[in-house]
Write a protein that holds these residues in place. Sequence first.
Motif, PDB file in Angstrom:
ATOM      1  N   LYS A 562       0.804  -1.227   0.000  1.00  0.00           N
ATOM      2  CA  LYS A 562       0.000   0.000   0.000  1.00  0.00           C
ATOM      3  C   LYS A 562       0.837   1.277   0.000  1.00  0.00           C
ATOM      4  O   LYS A 562       0.473   2.269  -0.638  1.00  0.00           O
ATOM      5  CB  LYS A 562      -0.950  -0.011   1.202  1.00  0.00           C
ATOM      6  CG  LYS A 562      -1.999  -1.131   1.156  1.00  0.00           C
ATOM      7  CD  LYS A 562      -2.886  -1.029  -0.077  1.00  0.00           C
ATOM      8  CE  LYS A 562      -4.007  -2.060  -0.082  1.00  0.00           C
ATOM      9  NZ  LYS A 562      -4.831  -1.976  -1.307  1.00  0.00           N
ATOM     10  N   ASP A 563       1.953   1.284   0.715  1.00  0.00           N
ATOM     11  CA  ASP A 563       2.783   2.494   0.748  1.00  0.00           C
ATOM     12  C   ASP A 563       3.347   2.809  -0.635  1.00  0.00           C
ATOM     13  O   ASP A 563       3.378   3.968  -1.062  1.00  0.00           O
ATOM     14  CB  ASP A 563       3.931   2.326   1.752  1.00  0.00           C
ATOM     15  CG  ASP A 563       3.445   2.317   3.191  1.00  0.00           C
ATOM     16  OD1 ASP A 563       2.312   2.772   3.432  1.00  0.00           O
ATOM     17  OD2 ASP A 563       4.204   1.850   4.065  1.00  0.00           O
ATOM     18  N   SER A 564       3.790   1.767  -1.320  1.00  0.00           N
ATOM     19  CA  SER A 564       4.338   1.948  -2.662  1.00  0.00           C
ATOM     20  C   SER A 564       3.250   2.420  -3.626  1.00  0.00           C
ATOM     21  O   SER A 564       3.472   3.311  -4.454  1.00  0.00           O
ATOM     22  CB  SER A 564       4.940   0.625  -3.150  1.00  0.00           C
ATOM     23  OG  SER A 564       5.399   0.732  -4.474  1.00  0.00           O
ATOM     24  N   VAL A 565       2.056   1.836  -3.494  1.00  0.00           N
ATOM     25  CA  VAL A 565       0.927   2.221  -4.354  1.00  0.00           C
ATOM     26  C   VAL A 565       0.529   3.670  -4.098  1.00  0.00           C
ATOM     27  O   VAL A 565       0.276   4.438  -5.039  1.00  0.00           O
ATOM     28  CB  VAL A 565      -0.270   1.276  -4.115  1.00  0.00           C
ATOM     29  CG1 VAL A 565      -1.523   1.811  -4.804  1.00  0.00           C
ATOM     30  CG2 VAL A 565       0.048  -0.133  -4.598  1.00  0.00           C
ATOM     31  N   ARG A 566       0.482   4.050  -2.821  1.00  0.00           N
ATOM     32  CA  ARG A 566       0.102   5.425  -2.477  1.00  0.00           C
ATOM     33  C   ARG A 566       1.064   6.424  -3.117  1.00  0.00           C
ATOM     34  O   ARG A 566       0.649   7.441  -3.695  1.00  0.00           O
ATOM     35  CB  ARG A 566       0.102   5.604  -0.957  1.00  0.00           C
ATOM     36  CG  ARG A 566      -0.358   7.003  -0.501  1.00  0.00           C
ATOM     37  CD  ARG A 566      -0.207   7.194   1.005  1.00  0.00           C
ATOM     38  NE  ARG A 566      -0.876   6.144   1.735  1.00  0.00           N
ATOM     39  CZ  ARG A 566      -0.252   5.246   2.515  1.00  0.00           C
ATOM     40  NH1 ARG A 566       1.058   5.294   2.634  1.00  0.00           N
ATOM     41  NH2 ARG A 566      -0.927   4.330   3.168  1.00  0.00           N
ATOM     42  N   ALA A 567       2.359   6.124  -3.042  1.00  0.00           N
ATOM     43  CA  ALA A 567       3.354   7.019  -3.622  1.00  0.00           C
ATOM     44  C   ALA A 567       3.224   7.072  -5.140  1.00  0.00           C
ATOM     45  O   ALA A 567       3.415   8.128  -5.759  1.00  0.00           O
ATOM     46  CB  ALA A 567       4.755   6.562  -3.226  1.00  0.00           C
ATOM     47  N   PHE A 568       2.875   5.938  -5.748  1.00  0.00           N
ATOM     48  CA  PHE A 568       2.712   5.894  -7.208  1.00  0.00           C
ATOM     49  C   PHE A 568       1.518   6.742  -7.635  1.00  0.00           C
ATOM     50  O   PHE A 568       1.586   7.480  -8.621  1.00  0.00           O
ATOM     51  CB  PHE A 568       2.539   4.447  -7.670  1.00  0.00           C
ATOM     52  CG  PHE A 568       2.437   4.298  -9.160  1.00  0.00           C
ATOM     53  CD1 PHE A 568       3.572   4.348  -9.952  1.00  0.00           C
ATOM     54  CD2 PHE A 568       1.204   4.115  -9.779  1.00  0.00           C
ATOM     55  CE1 PHE A 568       3.487   4.214 -11.340  1.00  0.00           C
ATOM     56  CE2 PHE A 568       1.109   3.980 -11.158  1.00  0.00           C
ATOM     57  CZ  PHE A 568       2.257   4.033 -11.940  1.00  0.00           C
ATOM     58  N   ILE A 569       0.419   6.644  -6.894  1.00  0.00           N
ATOM     59  CA  ILE A 569      -0.772   7.446  -7.219  1.00  0.00           C
ATOM     60  C   ILE A 569      -0.451   8.928  -7.099  1.00  0.00           C
ATOM     61  O   ILE A 569      -0.819   9.744  -7.957  1.00  0.00           O
ATOM     62  CB  ILE A 569      -1.945   7.065  -6.295  1.00  0.00           C
ATOM     63  CG1 ILE A 569      -2.390   5.621  -6.568  1.00  0.00           C
ATOM     64  CG2 ILE A 569      -3.117   8.022  -6.496  1.00  0.00           C
ATOM     65  CD1 ILE A 569      -3.382   5.091  -5.554  1.00  0.00           C
ATOM     66  N   SER A 570       0.281   9.295  -6.038  1.00  0.00           N
ATOM     67  CA  SER A 570       0.639  10.704  -5.825  1.00  0.00           C
ATOM     68  C   SER A 570       1.516  11.229  -6.950  1.00  0.00           C
ATOM     69  O   SER A 570       1.415  12.400  -7.342  1.00  0.00           O
ATOM     70  CB  SER A 570       1.373  10.864  -4.489  1.00  0.00           C
ATOM     71  OG  SER A 570       0.542  10.486  -3.419  1.00  0.00           O
ATOM     72  N   ALA A 571       2.376  10.343  -7.483  1.00  0.00           N
ATOM     73  CA  ALA A 571       3.284  10.765  -8.548  1.00  0.00           C
ATOM     74  C   ALA A 571       2.597  10.842  -9.907  1.00  0.00           C
ATOM     75  O   ALA A 571       3.095  11.515 -10.814  1.00  0.00           O
ATOM     76  CB  ALA A 571       4.472   9.803  -8.629  1.00  0.00           C
ATOM     77  N   ASN A 572       1.443  10.165 -10.035  1.00  0.00           N
ATOM     78  CA  ASN A 572       0.753  10.114 -11.333  1.00  0.00           C
ATOM     79  C   ASN A 572      -0.750  10.366 -11.168  1.00  0.00           C
ATOM     80  O   ASN A 572      -1.580   9.558 -11.607  1.00  0.00           O
ATOM     81  CB  ASN A 572       0.978   8.747 -11.988  1.00  0.00           C
ATOM     82  CG  ASN A 572       2.440   8.439 -12.220  1.00  0.00           C
ATOM     83  OD1 ASN A 572       3.043   8.903 -13.171  1.00  0.00           O
ATOM     84  ND2 ASN A 572       3.016   7.637 -11.322  1.00  0.00           N
ATOM     85  N   PRO A 573      -1.137  11.484 -10.552  1.00  0.00           N
ATOM     86  CA  PRO A 573      -2.567  11.715 -10.274  1.00  0.00           C
ATOM     87  C   PRO A 573      -3.418  11.836 -11.530  1.00  0.00           C
ATOM     88  O   PRO A 573      -4.617  11.523 -11.514  1.00  0.00           O
ATOM     89  CB  PRO A 573      -2.555  13.036  -9.490  1.00  0.00           C
ATOM     90  CG  PRO A 573      -1.306  13.728  -9.945  1.00  0.00           C
ATOM     91  CD  PRO A 573      -0.314  12.633 -10.156  1.00  0.00           C
ATOM     92  N   GLU A 574      -2.786  12.245 -12.632  1.00  0.00           N
ATOM     93  CA  GLU A 574      -3.552  12.500 -13.851  1.00  0.00           C
ATOM     94  C   GLU A 574      -4.050  11.219 -14.520  1.00  0.00           C
ATOM     95  O   GLU A 574      -4.961  11.275 -15.360  1.00  0.00           O
ATOM     96  CB  GLU A 574      -2.705  13.308 -14.855  1.00  0.00           C
ATOM     97  CG  GLU A 574      -1.545  12.542 -15.501  1.00  0.00           C
ATOM     98  CD  GLU A 574      -0.329  12.359 -14.592  1.00  0.00           C
ATOM     99  OE1 GLU A 574       0.617  11.668 -15.010  1.00  0.00           O
ATOM    100  OE2 GLU A 574      -0.339  12.901 -13.465  1.00  0.00           O
ATOM    101  N   VAL A 575      -3.466  10.050 -14.160  1.00  0.00           N
ATOM    102  CA  VAL A 575      -3.845   8.816 -14.859  1.00  0.00           C
ATOM    103  C   VAL A 575      -4.940   8.039 -14.127  1.00  0.00           C
ATOM    104  O   VAL A 575      -5.489   7.078 -14.679  1.00  0.00           O
ATOM    105  CB  VAL A 575      -2.620   7.895 -15.070  1.00  0.00           C
ATOM    106  CG1 VAL A 575      -1.526   8.621 -15.817  1.00  0.00           C
ATOM    107  CG2 VAL A 575      -2.098   7.337 -13.760  1.00  0.00           C
TER     108      VAL A 575
END
Length: 663
Positions: A562-575
């Motif tokens: 979940k931590d890795s996923v959260r950071a990925f979402i934050s880095a790519n909010p537009e997708v």
Amino acid sequence: MKKEKLTGTAVPLGALYTKENPVIGEFPDLKPFADFCKSAGISIIQLLPVNDTGTQSSPYSGLSAFALHPIYIRLKNIEGFDSLYSSDAKFKKAYDSLVKNHKYCLRYNYDGILNEKTALLKMLYDNTDEGKTGETGAALSKWIKANPWVKDYAVYKNLKWNYMQASWKSWLDSDRSKSKEEITALWNKKAFKKEHLFYAWTQMIADAQFKDAVEYVHGLGLKLKGDMPILMNEDSADAWAYPEVFNQDLRAGAPADGDNPNGQNWGFPTYNWKNLKDDDYRWWKDRLTNASKYYDAYRLDHILGFFRIWAIPEADLNALNGHTEPYAFIKKTDLYELGFDDDRIRWLSQPHIPTHVIEDITWNHDKAHQILAIFCNKIDGEELWRFDSSVKGNKVIEEADLSELCAPEAIPRVKKVLEDFWSDRTLLEIAKNKYVPLWTYGKSTSWGTLNDQEKSSLLACFNDLNSKNEKLWKKQADEIFAAITSAVKMIPCGEDLGVNIECVPKTMAAHNILGLRVVRWCRKWNEPGQPYVPFADYTPLSVTTTSVHDSSTIREWWETEKDSVRAFISANPEVFAPGTTEAAEFSPEIAEAVIKASATSASQWFIPPLQDFLYMDKSLWLEKASDERINIPGTVTEFNWTYRLPCSLEELCNNKTLIEKIM
């Protein structure tokens, strides 16, 4: 090299199957799979290794660097199949049993399929002219002449069959070590010719079927990418027939890290790069030339190993007493200059074992002495012991019979203490009067006894070694890559995950070797918050992927990290859809978003595993994401390497919705 922005997909060949051939993926299955890829806009098919691995299901445990795996042969396509099937009741029953026993399973049964297919191949072979007469026909004779490696392979396979598949290291002395001339003489021996020709015939069939499929793939304008494991199993035809290529007294692995406190010992012999260089890297060039019959590109597994390999003494079980090959070293005279005399050097480089550490387990002083005396010599006037020079590794400790000296429950504890002390050193004497620091020297007893000035002087020495090592490693890799990558026209790619050695990316770029970028691990690990590297900043000379065969799929990643996923979402909010968080349930829409975002990287190629594409259609999901993995590193189970697609290739080709999403 022409730089093309292409999309591909990675899949184990064994995972593919059709309704007509439902047992295991076979070479001809590449044709319908290529049809699917073409319709979906996929330009590259990346396969896991397809070399013969014998009784080992792992494609990275090669029995041969040249031979294809007979398990991928389609029996029905062999000349004479129909005739034998209709006329031989025993053959018909065996083939029908193969299909019935292994049809539509969640994972395929590697051992069962291999054994049954091998028996059927032998029956088909016995019905050929070679099988009946033991004489080489024109077609097979021509093929053998073009593939001379098959003689060594066939002799080895036949010996291995006669030794009940036991490792060649356990064979009789007369078979364990044979010269080139002796192998050739055995190949030509009339009494064994029929058996030897069976293995050559099998390879000719596999080669023809694979080439036929490759021609079809190329006819659609697609590329095929192979996988080249850097190492060979010690129980392989190559290690047996070409001993000069390998260092049999060393094993490859990885040093200790947070997940592996004892390091990793992979059990594969290291290469004798000096001998290989003296022979102009002929074995490696031949290996790549053979692979170029099928592939347009190839993946060099563990590319760091071409720079330096973590080499472990054959006598050791874990990797703690390993060292890099090649290596820069500290001379004994250097240690003298730092103020260390022979006694201090011995203290730093040889474990000193107090009697009490064994006595605390046995509760018997005499028994402790008797146990220690098996492996060590006592220092006069002290209750301290040093390992005897006959002890070359901790394997001898693990294999020792202590049943007469210890209670059964105490034996594992005694052995662990002794094995721990075996690696309790600051310095490792690699050769006479040549030393390197133990990887875990900071935890050693002797390091803890040094004063600050002594530690500082040694650390300066170690740092100097690091600088010298980088130059050695770069020089070795430059020489190897210059020789082997120019030997073929295939595009080289390298698995460079987790590499933090400065010379590696520069050297790879200098030789036009594409690196590997796994999206979830492409982060700025040394910066606060460890942000993801923007896709636009990826190195163009690279391959981007969402998962690899040793990792979880994107579905399991989303569900468990979940931590890795959260950071990925934050880095790519537009997708992602507005409001998407790591708590969102994984869905085809999320899979599509991750895939689409990853495809925008600056990498030359984007090649995710097929499973990650399939997530865009929920009907193709298995009940548990963990069941969709290919391998779980560090485990040896029937689960590993036996992944199958959740649908037949016919169903995949007809899945227009999925095809449109991939396009």
